[in-house]
Design a protein around this motif. Structure first.
Motif, short mmCIF file in Angstrom:
data_model
loop_
_atom_site.label_atom_id
_atom_site.label_comp_id
_atom_site.label_asym_id
_atom_site.label_seq_id
_atom_site.Cartn_x
_atom_site.Cartn_y
_atom_site.Cartn_z
N LEU A 34 -19.06 -29.69 12.52
CA LEU A 34 -19.07 -28.49 13.35
C LEU A 34 -19.93 -28.69 14.59
N TYR A 35 -21.08 -29.32 14.38
CA TYR A 35 -22.00 -29.52 15.50
C TYR A 35 -21.39 -30.46 16.54
N GLU A 36 -20.75 -31.52 16.09
CA GLU A 36 -20.12 -32.45 17.03
C GLU A 36 -19.02 -31.77 17.84
N ARG A 37 -18.30 -30.85 17.21
CA ARG A 37 -17.17 -30.19 17.88
C ARG A 37 -17.62 -29.07 18.82
N TYR A 38 -18.56 -28.25 18.35
CA TYR A 38 -18.88 -27.03 19.09
C TYR A 38 -20.31 -26.96 19.62
N GLY A 39 -21.20 -27.79 19.08
CA GLY A 39 -22.60 -27.68 19.46
C GLY A 39 -23.23 -26.43 18.86
N ALA A 40 -24.51 -26.21 19.13
CA ALA A 40 -25.21 -25.01 18.67
C ALA A 40 -26.53 -24.92 19.42
N ARG A 58 -31.13 -35.26 15.92
CA ARG A 58 -32.16 -35.64 16.89
C ARG A 58 -31.84 -36.95 17.62
N GLU A 59 -30.89 -37.70 17.14
CA GLU A 59 -30.50 -38.93 17.83
C GLU A 59 -29.80 -38.62 19.16
N SER A 60 -29.25 -37.40 19.28
CA SER A 60 -28.45 -37.11 20.47
C SER A 60 -28.69 -35.74 21.08
N SER A 61 -29.63 -34.95 20.54
CA SER A 61 -29.77 -33.60 21.06
C SER A 61 -31.17 -33.04 20.83
N ASN A 62 -31.57 -32.15 21.75
CA ASN A 62 -32.83 -31.42 21.61
C ASN A 62 -32.62 -29.99 21.14
N THR A 63 -31.45 -29.69 20.58
CA THR A 63 -31.18 -28.33 20.12
C THR A 63 -32.25 -27.88 19.13
N HIS A 64 -32.56 -26.59 19.13
CA HIS A 64 -33.65 -26.08 18.31
C HIS A 64 -33.25 -26.11 16.83
N ILE A 65 -34.09 -26.69 15.99
CA ILE A 65 -33.84 -26.76 14.55
C ILE A 65 -34.94 -26.00 13.80
N LEU A 66 -34.52 -25.00 13.04
CA LEU A 66 -35.42 -24.19 12.22
C LEU A 66 -35.08 -24.45 10.76
N ILE A 67 -35.97 -25.12 10.05
CA ILE A 67 -35.74 -25.37 8.62
C ILE A 67 -36.11 -24.13 7.83
N ALA A 102 -37.71 -31.37 13.42
CA ALA A 102 -37.52 -29.91 13.32
C ALA A 102 -38.56 -29.21 14.18
N ASP A 103 -38.18 -28.07 14.75
CA ASP A 103 -39.09 -27.33 15.62
C ASP A 103 -39.94 -26.33 14.85
N ASP A 104 -39.44 -25.88 13.69
CA ASP A 104 -40.17 -24.88 12.93
C ASP A 104 -39.72 -24.96 11.47
N TYR A 105 -40.50 -24.33 10.59
CA TYR A 105 -40.24 -24.39 9.15
C TYR A 105 -40.59 -23.03 8.56
N ILE A 106 -39.65 -22.40 7.88
CA ILE A 106 -39.92 -21.11 7.24
C ILE A 106 -39.59 -21.24 5.76
N LYS A 166 -26.45 -27.86 33.55
CA LYS A 166 -27.42 -27.09 32.76
C LYS A 166 -27.61 -27.71 31.37
N LEU A 167 -26.51 -28.07 30.73
CA LEU A 167 -26.58 -28.68 29.40
C LEU A 167 -27.32 -30.01 29.44
N LEU A 168 -27.06 -30.81 30.45
CA LEU A 168 -27.76 -32.09 30.59
C LEU A 168 -29.25 -31.88 30.84
N MET A 169 -29.59 -30.92 31.71
CA MET A 169 -30.99 -30.65 32.02
C MET A 169 -31.75 -30.09 30.82
N GLU A 170 -31.08 -29.27 30.01
CA GLU A 170 -31.71 -28.72 28.81
C GLU A 170 -32.06 -29.81 27.81
#
Length: 220
Positions: A40-46, A68-77, A95-99, A157-161
């Motif tokens: 899903l992530y490869e197809r649509y991102g998040a 994390r090999e290819s993206s800085n998207t926010h990961i909340l465990i 991971a950026d955060d853990y709850i 924008k996506l590249l800069m993010e």
């Protein structure tokens, strides 16, 4: 692009959380395994991934590391594993955060709103001599406005993010044009060429949008 990807093998928890988030007007996808989540992530991102650790097949740690090999998207465990070592492992893998589970849904929603406000509600994004205005969808190079199309703006924008991260061509294409688009992958190459002509001092020797041959592109 999906707003939030929930990776959770407990269908009751996943369904309940998805319902809460959709009521808050987030676009939500759900996966009950690491492999499904990666597809899903490869197809649509998040923009945000809420990630359980104990999953069938590829576990949450492995998925976190792979993303994390290819993206800085926010990961909340979000996990029932509460030992310090478990938390440190997740955070050290990127991971950026853990709850901890069980979590208070109101606290989780507040965390999510905070993440989106800090990371995605910026009115301007500036990198070196480039400035993107998120309100008017305009690009400035050396403080001079440069005409860009909506797709060029979204791609830049996506590249800069994801600065300094090499992003795969398929991911960039699906995120900007959508996996159901009738356009072809070559469209991405053409738009990269157009962007370089607008933002680089020498488009043939780019300093901002770097090609990683056989993989994709990286913003520096």
């Amino acid at each position: 692009m999906t707003d939030i990807l929930i990776v959770e093998d407990n269908k009751e928890i996943a369904s309940l959380l998805a319902d809460f988030l959709r009521k808050e007007n987030y676009v939500v996808s759900v996966a009950d395994s690491g492999e499904k989540a990666w597809n899903l992530y490869e197809r649509y991102g998040a923009k945000l991934i809420i990630l359980d650790i104990m999953l069938p097949g590829m576990d949450g740690y492995a998925l976190c590391s792979k993303i994390r090999e290819s993206s800085n998207t926010h990961i909340l465990i979000a996990s029932a594993k509460t030992e310090k070592g478990d938390k440190l492992k997740g955070l050290n893998l990127g991971a950026d955060d853990y709850i901890e589970k069980p979590y208070d849904i109101d606290i989780l929603l507040a965390k999510i709103k905070g993440i989106f406000k800090r990371k995605y509600a910026l009115e301007e994004m500036t990198e070196g001599n480039l400035k993107l205005n998120m309100v008017n969808h305009t690009l400035f190079v050396n403080d001079r406005e440069v005409d860009v199309t909506i797709k060029e703006f979204e791609l830049l924008k996506l590249l800069m993010e994801n600065k300094n991260v090499t992003m795969k061509k398929d991911y960039l294409f699906n995120s900007v044009w959508g996996s159901d688009s009738e356009s072809e992958l070559q469209t991405l190459t053409v738009h990269i060429k157009w962007l370089r002509e607008k933002i680089e001092e020498d488009p043939k020797k780019p300093k901002h949008i770097i090609t990683e041959w056989g993989v994709g592109y990286r913003f520096e």
